[in-house]
Design an enzyme around this catalytic site. Structure first.
Site, PDB file in Angstrom:
ATOM      1  CB  ILE A 161      58.650 -12.374 -18.068  1.00  0.00           C
ATOM      2  CG1 ILE A 161      57.205 -12.854 -17.910  1.00  0.00           C
ATOM      3  CG2 ILE A 161      58.935 -12.004 -19.519  1.00  0.00           C
ATOM      4  CD1 ILE A 161      56.168 -11.815 -18.255  1.00  0.00           C
ATOM      5  CB  SER A 180      64.994  -4.784 -11.168  1.00  0.00           C
ATOM      6  OG  SER A 180      65.233  -5.831 -10.263  1.00  0.00           O
ATOM      7  CB  THR A 239      57.067  -7.982 -24.265  1.00  0.00           C
ATOM      8  OG1 THR A 239      58.039  -8.443 -23.309  1.00  0.00           O
ATOM      9  CG2 THR A 239      57.603  -8.181 -25.670  1.00  0.00           C
ATOM     10  NE  ARG A 241      50.432  -4.044 -18.578  1.00  0.00           N
ATOM     11  CZ  ARG A 241      50.517  -5.330 -18.832  1.00  0.00           C
ATOM     12  NH1 ARG A 241      51.429  -5.769 -19.708  1.00  0.00           N
ATOM     13  NH2 ARG A 241      49.713  -6.189 -18.253  1.00  0.00           N
ATOM     14  CD  GLU A 270      48.740  -1.489 -25.295  1.00  0.00           C
ATOM     15  OE1 GLU A 270      47.913  -2.351 -24.915  1.00  0.00           O
ATOM     16  OE2 GLU A 270      49.956  -1.573 -25.072  1.00  0.00           O
ATOM     17  CG  HIS A 289      49.350  -5.563 -25.130  1.00  0.00           C
ATOM     18  ND1 HIS A 289      49.010  -4.604 -24.213  1.00  0.00           N
ATOM     19  CD2 HIS A 289      49.905  -6.571 -24.402  1.00  0.00           C
ATOM     20  CE1 HIS A 289      49.333  -5.002 -22.990  1.00  0.00           C
ATOM     21  NE2 HIS A 289      49.888  -6.201 -23.095  1.00  0.00           N
TER      22      HIS A 289
END
Length: 323
Positions: A161, A180, A239, A241, A270, A289
């Site tokens: 993504i 990361s 987008t 978590r 949520e 979400h």
């Protein structure tokens, strides 16, 4: 799997849009009764009571957690089917211990979440929702948007993504940087992205977008310290978590004007509680979400869910998730 004296009862949970029935041939599952729930039950006792009569649970991603305590209250449960091949909200090991297989779906639309992420980038930087609300209310232009061309896109997590979002960023003329824990400079460079250190990512980003899986190493990774490194003119988009970003720290940073705004599709709880500040903050563009919620994704997933149930009834379950 059943003695044939009563139909297998299937519960399809959290069908918010009321569309699950139309995306698959549930009637092909002879000897079953399927119930579609269009609301979300968050009370543990209420959820256990709702699900106790069912033999099969069909879950749409991580909308309803299925942990060991809930499983213990569902003695009839024989099979769990989930959208996707990974669901952090299911205690797969606890299911296995009770002899309940968990099966998933493959495929879907790989661009669904990246496209939504980029929509939030443009929406929050250009103030699209605020401008549209002004028109709907009878007004006209309000405030000024921010251009992304020539700015720096910081990507937290350069997986499938993140790489796709980087492609969008380059098309819009942005410099793309990423970090990361295990990202190598050569891997980033291979997709046109510069690998930077973690603190530099937050300091340099004009837009920071989050694309990591939630786990022990990433929970709370974006906290008050990291948000404090960001420019007051910068935007955060998540987008992935909700718990990857310290929600309280984010709200405080936005309230204090230490960030220009945020585009959020995911949250700690949520559905987002009714009176949560992120629902009404003027610098927040919030969506419910929907990163993976697209017609192509549902067209692929729901028929596979029916396939999972049919295969399990034949004694040959498919796409079984491992704990």
């Amino acid at each position: 799997m059943t003695d044939g004296s009563a139909p297998l009862r299937i519960a399809v949970l959290d069908d918010y849009q009321g569309v699950a029935r139309g995306f698959a041939d549930w009637d092909s599952l002879a000897g079953t009764e399927t119930t579609f729930f269009h609301d979300h039950e968050s009370d543990p006792a209420g959820l256990a009571a709702r699900l106790a009569p069912f033999d099969i649970l069909v879950l749409t991603r991580e909308r309803t957690p299925l942990g060991a305590e809930l499983l213990a209250a569902l003695p009839r449960l024989k099979l769990v089917v989930t959208m996707g091949l990974w669901n952090a909200a299911i205690d797969v090991a606890a299911c296995a211990a009770r002899g309940v297989p968990v099966c998933g779906t493959a495929g879907g639309e790989p661009d669904a979440t990246p496209a939504l992420a980029w929509g939030l980038v443009l929406g929050v930087t250009r103030g699209i929702a605020r401008q549209a609300a002004s028109v709907a209310a009878g007004g006209w232009q309000v405030g000024l948007g921010t251009d992304v061309k020539g700015r720096t896109l910081g990507i937290l997590g350069l997986g499938k993504i993140g790489r796709r979002v980087a492609e969008f960023g380059r098309v819009f003329g942005m410099r793309c940087v990423a970090w990361s824990q295990n990202l190598r400079a050569e891997d980033a460079a291979a997709v046109g992205v510069e690998r930077v250190e973690k603190d530099a990512l937050f300091r340099e980003a004009d837009v920071l977008t989050v694309h990591l899986k939630l786990g022990e190493r990433t929970r709370g990774l974006v906290g008050a310290r990291e948000l404090g490194l960001m420019k007051p003119t910068a935007y955060l988009v998540n987008t992935s978590r909700g718990p990857i970003v310290d929600e309280a720290a984010l709200v405080e940073a936005l309230r204090a004007g230490r960030l220009a705004g945020a585009g959020l599709d995911v949250f700690d709880t949520e559905p987002l509680p009714e009176h949560h500040p992120l629902r009404t903050m003027p610098t927040v563009l919030a969506t419910p979400h929907i990163g993976y919620v697209s017609r192509a994704t549902y067209e692929a997933a729901f028929p596979q869910m029916v396939e999972c149930i049919a295969a399990w009834r034949r004694g040959a379950p498919v796409r079984v998730l491992e704990g």
